[in-house]
Structure formats: C-alpha cells, structure tokens
Scaffold this active site. Structure first.
Site, PDB file in Angstrom:
ATOM      1  N   HIS A 102       0.843  -1.205   0.000  1.00 48.89           N
ATOM      2  CA  HIS A 102       0.000   0.000   0.000  1.00 48.89           C
ATOM      3  C   HIS A 102       0.878   1.255   0.000  1.00 48.89           C
ATOM      4  O   HIS A 102       0.659   2.180  -0.791  1.00 48.89           O
ATOM      5  CB  HIS A 102      -0.914  -0.008   1.229  1.00 48.89           C
ATOM      6  CG  HIS A 102      -1.805   1.194   1.331  1.00 48.89           C
ATOM      7  ND1 HIS A 102      -3.142   1.154   1.005  1.00 48.89           N
ATOM      8  CD2 HIS A 102      -1.551   2.480   1.707  1.00 48.89           C
ATOM      9  CE1 HIS A 102      -3.671   2.362   1.188  1.00 48.89           C
ATOM     10  NE2 HIS A 102      -2.721   3.179   1.618  1.00 48.89           N
ATOM     11  N   GLU A 103       1.873   1.279   0.884  1.00 57.02           N
ATOM     12  CA  GLU A 103       2.754   2.454   0.959  1.00 57.02           C
ATOM     13  C   GLU A 103       3.650   2.540  -0.278  1.00 57.02           C
ATOM     14  O   GLU A 103       3.962   3.643  -0.752  1.00 57.02           O
ATOM     15  CB  GLU A 103       3.602   2.402   2.231  1.00 57.02           C
ATOM     16  CG  GLU A 103       2.805   2.377   3.533  1.00 57.02           C
ATOM     17  CD  GLU A 103       1.807   3.521   3.639  1.00 57.02           C
ATOM     18  OE1 GLU A 103       2.078   4.623   3.111  1.00 57.02           O
ATOM     19  OE2 GLU A 103       0.738   3.312   4.242  1.00 57.02           O
TER      20      GLU A 103
END
Length: 201
Positions: free
Chosen positions: A162-163
């Site tokens: 996600h990051e």
C-alpha cells in the site's frame, strides 16, 4: 523574573514558558493539517531516490508523529508533502513494532492473491476491497542507511504494498473499478453525514 524562565537542554538560552507553549501549538496545528489533499501533484508522480544528505532520523520522527496522530498503520512522506522516497509502517501491528523504509523496492510478488478491505489516511472514511499478493520480496534502506532484504507475508506485506503504491505515484483507489470506487465514495459520504448528524443531535 528568573523563576518564570525555563532553561533549554543546551543550557545556553533562556526561553519564556509561553514560547514553548507556542511551539507546541504550532506543532499541533501542523500535525492536524499535515495531510496533503488528494489533488496534490506530489501524490501522482513517482518519487526519485532519497535526497543526498537527508536527515533520516528527523524524517522518521516526523512520519511517526503524524502516523500516530492520525491513528494509521502506515504513512508515506509524500502524503504529508515531503518529496522523499520513504515511508513508515507497522511491521507488527499487535506489538506496535515499526520500520521506516527509505528507497524501498519490491523485487518479487507471490502468485497467491488475497482480497481485503483497505483504507488510507489520504481518503478518510473510504474503504475498498483490494486484491494484493499475500507475500512479497522487498529491499529498502533503514534509518541508519543499512540495506535490508526481507520477505513479508500477510498484513505486513499488504501495508508495504500500500505504501509502495504511494512511492510509485499510484494509490489503492486505482486498484478497483470506477463503479466500485463510486459506490464506496457514496457509502463514505453517507457515513460522514450520519456522523455529523449524530454529533449535532
């Protein structure tokens, strides 16, 4: 008069208490307003390698303060307007163990895919069912500049992915159809209105 003064830790300067309180007020204001809007170009463009001479410990501390304030489990530098290829995340949410990743790279994705609900601090209240690899192989530099090569699975791998999306100028809203995104946005809007009505009742 001296009894009303505070001595800084370096012992050289005397600062009136109100100045310390003012500094805290400024920090509180920044933390509350540090997340850039979804329309900010810094979120849409891939990030280059970290700057030469970057104070990694200072950035790590800034990311930690902001992430904890907003009760997130991961936060990228560009989400708070800092153009550096770095993010902080919980490597173990239950144990509250964190890692800060500089110049991260995913080198391999597992074939096994898992669909889970995902949210993002940049899109408060928006939840999407996102498909991601259950496991990844990745490399990054830690806060001391040491190269880390690691295999991740489960929630840890999901947070990293996600990051990492933020590092590449993408985000979780681009991993679902426009129809599903619009439906989720409508649900989020209804929940916000319901929350406002509850608070004013």
């Amino acid at each position: 008069m001296d009894e009303q003064m505070e001595v800084n830790t370096d012992g050289w300067h005397k600062v009136p208490p109100f100045e310390a309180e003012h500094a805290k007020t400024i920090m509180d204001f920044w933390v509350n307003n540090c997340l850039v809007p979804v329309t900010d170009p810094i979120l849409r463009n891939p990030l280059d390698s970290c700057s030469i001479g970057l104070d990694r410990k200072a950035l790590q501390n800034t990311l930690k303060i902001a992430m904890e304030h907003h009760q997130g489990i991961g936060l990228s530098a560009n989400q708070i307007g800092i153009k550096e290829r770095a993010f902080i995340m919980y490597s173990d949410v239950k144990k509250k163990e964190m890692i800060t990743c500089f110049d991260p790279l995913i080198t391999e994705y597992s074939e096994e895919k898992i669909i889970m609900d995902e949210g993002c601090l940049t899109w408060p209240g928006l939840w999407l069912k996102v498909e991601r690899s259950e496991g990844i192989q990745c490399v990054y530099n830690d806060v001391d500049g040491e190269l880390v090569q690691v295999q991740m699975h489960g929630l840890e791998a999901r947070i990293f992915q996600h990051e990492y999306d933020h590092m590449e100028g993408t985000n979780f809203t681009q991993k679902v159809s426009r129809l599903k995104l619009n439906m989720a946005k409508r649900r989020a809007s209804k929940m916000r209105k319901k929350s406002i009505l509850t608070k004013t009742a």
